[in-house]
Design an enzyme around this catalytic site. Structure first.
Site, PDB file in Angstrom:
ATOM      1  N   GLU A  63       0.687 -11.242   3.252  1.00 54.06           N
ATOM      2  CA  GLU A  63      -0.381 -10.396   1.994  1.00 54.06           C
ATOM      3  C   GLU A  63      -0.495 -11.502   0.895  1.00 54.06           C
ATOM      4  O   GLU A  63      -1.269 -11.634   0.605  1.00 54.06           O
ATOM      5  CB  GLU A  63       0.062  -8.662   2.318  1.00 54.06           C
ATOM      6  CG  GLU A  63      -0.937  -8.270   3.282  1.00 54.06           C
ATOM      7  CD  GLU A  63       1.190  -7.315   4.074  1.00 54.06           C
ATOM      8  OE1 GLU A  63       0.960  -6.731   4.954  1.00 54.06           O
ATOM      9  OE2 GLU A  63       1.829  -8.430   3.654  1.00 54.06           O
ATOM     10  N   PHE A 125       4.512   8.049   5.386  1.00 58.86           N
ATOM     11  CA  PHE A 125       5.330   7.015   5.542  1.00 58.86           C
ATOM     12  C   PHE A 125       4.119   6.047   5.041  1.00 58.86           C
ATOM     13  O   PHE A 125       3.009   6.220   5.555  1.00 58.86           O
ATOM     14  CB  PHE A 125       4.860   7.039   7.017  1.00 58.86           C
ATOM     15  CG  PHE A 125       6.102   5.652   7.278  1.00 58.86           C
ATOM     16  CD1 PHE A 125       6.791   5.099   7.400  1.00 58.86           C
ATOM     17  CD2 PHE A 125       4.611   4.751   8.399  1.00 58.86           C
ATOM     18  CE1 PHE A 125       6.648   3.630   7.765  1.00 58.86           C
ATOM     19  CE2 PHE A 125       5.574   3.620   8.656  1.00 58.86           C
ATOM     20  CZ  PHE A 125       6.124   3.198   8.696  1.00 58.86           C
ATOM     21  N   GLN A 126       4.379   4.971   3.994  1.00 56.75           N
ATOM     22  CA  GLN A 126       3.820   3.991   4.175  1.00 56.75           C
ATOM     23  C   GLN A 126       3.333   4.119   2.788  1.00 56.75           C
ATOM     24  O   GLN A 126       1.233   4.165   2.852  1.00 56.75           O
ATOM     25  CB  GLN A 126       3.259   3.196   4.540  1.00 56.75           C
ATOM     26  CG  GLN A 126       4.013   1.857   6.001  1.00 56.75           C
ATOM     27  CD  GLN A 126       3.817   1.516   6.720  1.00 56.75           C
ATOM     28  OE1 GLN A 126       2.458   0.836   7.478  1.00 56.75           O
ATOM     29  NE2 GLN A 126       4.287  -0.047   6.791  1.00 56.75           N
ATOM     30  N   LYS A 175      -6.934   6.549   5.210  1.00 53.43           N
ATOM     31  CA  LYS A 175      -7.259   6.442   7.094  1.00 53.43           C
ATOM     32  C   LYS A 175      -7.854   7.035   7.317  1.00 53.43           C
ATOM     33  O   LYS A 175      -9.511   6.750   7.570  1.00 53.43           O
ATOM     34  CB  LYS A 175      -5.882   6.376   7.302  1.00 53.43           C
ATOM     35  CG  LYS A 175      -6.507   6.114   8.567  1.00 53.43           C
ATOM     36  CD  LYS A 175      -5.005   5.749   9.103  1.00 53.43           C
ATOM     37  CE  LYS A 175      -4.760   5.684  10.526  1.00 53.43           C
ATOM     38  NZ  LYS A 175      -3.442   5.268  11.378  1.00 53.43           N
ATOM     39  N   MET A 484      10.722 -28.124 -13.511  1.00 55.53           N
ATOM     40  CA  MET A 484       9.964 -28.123 -14.991  1.00 55.53           C
ATOM     41  C   MET A 484      11.371 -26.672 -15.403  1.00 55.53           C
ATOM     42  O   MET A 484      11.786 -27.213 -17.134  1.00 55.53           O
ATOM     43  CB  MET A 484       8.691 -26.535 -14.748  1.00 55.53           C
ATOM     44  CG  MET A 484       8.148 -26.856 -16.237  1.00 55.53           C
ATOM     45  SD  MET A 484       7.541 -28.003 -16.911  1.00 55.53           S
ATOM     46  CE  MET A 484       6.414 -28.704 -16.438  1.00 55.53           C
TER      47      MET A 484
END
Length: 847
Positions: A63, A125-126, A175, A484
């Site tokens: 993602e 969940f999630q 959802k 760097m």
């Protein structure tokens, strides 16, 4: 989903579609052609709706990679990037990409799935509060709780992302909202109360700017990313050439003004060209155009451009004066301001200044060491890329030493041809962003320059490049370390290379080969030029793993927080000008010392203008919040906001995360139930309080901000106090309660709860009077205030005017025809449409 996936069109079921199908159709109808994402349980309905959609979906491998790809797509094309992720970890994996886009003002819309509305807040969940998480790193965000709001929220999201100062917007869609059936009614152009994406500067402000340019002897434009988003390259070139204005560009504005032009100064600041910093130091007028005046360029704000007046043109008023004290502030859309400036400004050539700029560039060129011996010099590698692409390619960098060398050495003549992570400095940005950029402009060669550290952070996107046959040319400048950070450790930490040198690095050419991408490992300096030439000329994707000298450092360099002329580095001569009593010296331990002698530059042939001719005296320029500290003061700020979920979090979060001292915050309804009033009492220095007001004013839900002086306001608050007492002292406290004018709300045998409403001082007096007794509990509402005027409160009038506008907008959202050919008329001609809103849908209640 690949482009070969086909499926049936959505079933419209008697004019209704699911929320997921509405999202897919909305994307199609608004002209979105390409989206990036990664599926998961909470977005299965949306991915099902996208099956067979003409909107192309690119399946990334992470993602974060998808977010950076949408970012790169937006930067290269100028269109709004779109990314999709599921709930929980899918959404949180977008956070770095959203923060990166937010810092660099990139238009992007993120659509995330969420658990069902009935499960929100139950640790399902999630489940993750991506709405709350992303408040500080998005321009705006939505949590859709009503299916009827879905299309309106999407329309607002795309409008906000691409208008005004662009930025990322997140729409979190539970959802059950995706599966709910709604009528598909394409919303009209959003009209958001209080949001003005194209403010117009006053004629007086632009006239003052035109006069300043005409009277200046050594003007410099400092151009930022706002010039890219508004497309003002030609306007800047016309003004600069006509009046010999030197042009310095930020990292995000590279290409807005041609790098090969005689007036071009390129990148200033920490790793900018020495001549760019010297020119700014000698200038008598700095004009910021759509730029942030960030710390890596300004350095010590008290010593920035000590001879210059500062003008700043920006669409975001909160940027003006945020870091530097500004002499000529101009708030407005940059395109509109420059058009007005061209009309009012007569060309005023300054040949002496043009000559001086040329002298500085000849006297302090950027050094490009040639590759020799057994090691490839990274600067020579990047110069080869510049020479072989000749400004015709999109160059995308990751973050690190290679990024700064590319900014110094790649020659650009067009905007949107050099893409890099600026404000956030995100390692791992390069590969996915280059992939998105290449997909946005298929006819233009795209070259990625990355370091071996950042390249590995999103290396999985090689699969996405290969699967989609993206013709991306990838060059890894491989020095076996975090270059760097290692450079800073060398200069400032006695060469203690803690966790910056890799003990193992993979063979990137062989890894690319495993993904089916042609690749070559290059170690011979004599092979570099031909290898780069062959890569650019090849079809399809390709990769070069170039082993470069790990001991090279990015020079010149100005340490963080130092002045513009505090240069150091081997081969760069004195730290200041030739009148400096001592140059740069290195101590036996490898630390570098800096010159601290006062600088009084007077360029040859150009006398310092007197103060009355617009130049300031030779003195330190004050920072916006530096200098002599003044006593702290209180400010009451009355804020009218749209009554939408989360608005209090937006306001309170903005104030608290910036470290402002909030003494009181109170929120409550107004006479219009669709508008809420928030009252802030903030304590601090005057400049800080002004910045508070500016920052609040830019929030999307804010309709009006009224800083209220005490003498012109009616203020008050409410307190409930419970005191305990012994039976022997009951009569005593009852007498005191009466004397103080407190109302008894509840009494028991050993305690009483009283209420008082009035000024903060009167409540303080009551509390002090009750202190001899035991105060068990106390609650104060915080100060509320209304400004006073002869004709009623200005804030009240503003709320009254906006109430009909909000009601009309909500009516349109539920009754508008499907056509989007023309924006809704304003004001409405049919008064019945407004009256129907009173009994119909209103704005969502609650904070």
């Amino acid at each position: 989903m690949s482009t070969t996936d086909k499926g049936p069109p959505p079933d419209t079921r008697k004019g209704k579609v699911t929320g997921a199908e509405a999202i897919a159709r909305f994307l199609q109808d608004t002209g979105v052609e390409l989206i990036f994402g990664y599926p998961g349980g909470a977005v299965i309905p949306l991915y099902d709706a996208l099956y067979g959609s003409p909107v192309r979906h690119v399946l990334c491998r992470h993602e974060q990679g998808a977010a950076h790809a949408a970012d790169g797509y937006a930067r290269a094309s100028g269109r709004t990037g779109v990314v999709i992720a599921t709930s929980g970890p899918g959404a949180t994996n977008l956070v770095t990409g959203l923060a990166n886009a937010h810092m660099d003002s990139v238009p992007m819309v993120a659509i995330t799935g969420q658990v069902s509305t009935t499960s929100i807040g139950t640790d399902s969940f999630q489940e993750a509060d991506i709405y709350g998480i992303t408040i500080p790193i998005t321009k705006y965000n939505y949590l859709v709780k009503d299916p009827a709001d879905l299309l309106g929220d999407l329309a607002e999201a795309f409008h906000l992302a691409s208008s005004g100062r662009p930025g990322p917007v997140l729409v979190d869609v539970p959802k059950d909202i995706q599966t709910a059936e709604i009528p598909y009614l394409l919303p009209p152009n959003p009209a958001i109360p209080g949001y003005d994406p194209r403010p117009r500067a006053s004629a007086a402000e632009v006239d003052a700017l035109a006069e300043a340019i005409a009277r200046s002897l050594r003007p410099v434009f400092y151009v930022g990313g706002g010039a890219v988003s508004t497309g003002v390259s030609e306007e800047i070139r016309k003004l600069a050439v006509g009046s010999d204005v030197a042009v310095a560009t930020s990292l995000l504005a590279k290409g807005v003004f041609p790098d090969d032009h005689g007036l071009s100064l390129g990148l200033p600041g920490m790793h900018g060209a020495k001549y760019a910093n010297l020119a700014i130091n000698e200038s008598d007028l700095i004009i910021g155009l759509g730029v942030r005046f960030d710390d890596r360029v300004v350095g010590d704000v008290r010593r920035f451009a000590p001879l210059a007046r500062i003008a700043h043109v920006d669409v975001d008023p909160a940027e003006i004066g945020k870091r530097l004290s500004v002499d000529l502030p101009v708030t407005g859309d940059l395109k509109l301001v420059l058009d007005m400036l061209i009309e009012r400004h007569s060309p005023s050539p300054k040949p002496e200044w043009r000559t001086r700029v040329a002298e500085l560039k000849r006297g302090h060129p950027l050094a490009v060491p040639e590759s020799g011996g057994s090691r490839v010099k990274p600067q020579a590698l990047i110069r080869a890329v510049s020479d072989l692409t000749a400004g015709k390619a999109v160059i995308v960098t990751d973050v690190g030493q290679h990024q700064m060398w590319a900014a110094q050495l790649i020659e650009s003549s067009e905007p949107r041809r050099f893409l890099s992570s600026g404000g956030l400095g995100t390692m791992g940005f390069g590969l996915p962003a280059a992939m998105g950029a290449a997909m946005s402009c298929p006819g233009v060669p795209t070259v990625l320059i990355a370091g071996d550290g950042g390249f590995q952070m999103n290396i999985q996107e090689l699969a996405t490049v290969r699967e989609n046959s993206v013709p991306l040319k990838m060059i890894v400048s491989n020095n076996g370390c975090l270059g760097m950070v290692r450079q800073w450790q060398q200069f400032f930490f006695d060469k203690r290379y803690s966790s910056t040198v890799f003990g193992f690095n993979p063979d990137f050419a062989r890894i690319a080969g495993a993904y089916g991408i042609p690749a070559e490992r290059v170690e011979d300096p004599a092979r570099v030029l031909d290898a780069v030439r062959e890569l650019i000329a090849s079809d399809g994707p390709g990769l070069l793993d170039v082993i470069v000298d790990p001991e090279e450092n990015v020079l010149p360099m100005i340490p963080a927080g130092k002045g513009q002329t505090d240069f150091f580095g081997e081969g760069w001569g004195p730290a200041r000008s030739t009148d400096c009593p001592r140059g740069m010296r290195a101590c036996p331990h490898g630390r570098l010392t800096f010159c601290s002698s006062p600088l009084k530059p007077e360029p040859p042939g150009i006398p310092i203008k007197p103060a009355e001719a617009l130049s300031v005296n030779d003195r330190e320029r004050p920072a916006a919040f530096a200098g002599q500290r003044k006593p702290a003061m209180k400010k009451i700020i009355s804020i009218l906001v749209r009554n939408r979920p989360g608005v209090l979090s937006h306001v309170a979060g903005l104030v608290t995360r910036r470290g402002y001292n909030v003494e009181s915050i109170a929120a409550g309804p107004t006479e219009n139930r669709e508008i809420t009033r928030i009252t802030l009492v903030v304590k601090g220095e005057e400049q800080v309080l002004d910045q508070v007001t500016k920052q609040i004013r830019k929030l999307i839900d804010v309709i009006k901000v009224d800083p209220i002086p005490h003498e012109t306001a009616m203020t008050g608050e409410l307190a409930l106090i419970t005191v305990s007492f012994t039976p022997e002292r009951k009569s005593e406290i009852m007498s005191l309660i009466g004397l103080l004018g407190l109302a008894i709300k509840h009494i028991e045998k050993d305690s009483a709860t009283v209420m008082i409403a009035g000024s903060a001082q009167s409540i303080d007096t009551a509390i002090n009077g009750l202190f001899p007794f035991h105060i068990k509990a106390m609650a104060r509402t915080g100060l509320v205030a209304l400004p006073l005027s002869e004709n009623g409160s200005p804030a009240w009038r503003a709320a009254r005017r906006l109430s009909d506008r909000i009601a009309y907008r909500q009516t349109v959202r539920t009754t508008a025809p499907v056509s989007s050919d023309a924006p809704a008329a304003w004001p409405p001609q049919d008064p019945s449409r407004l009256s129907s809103a009173a009994s119909g849908k209103t704005l969502r209640q609650g904070l």
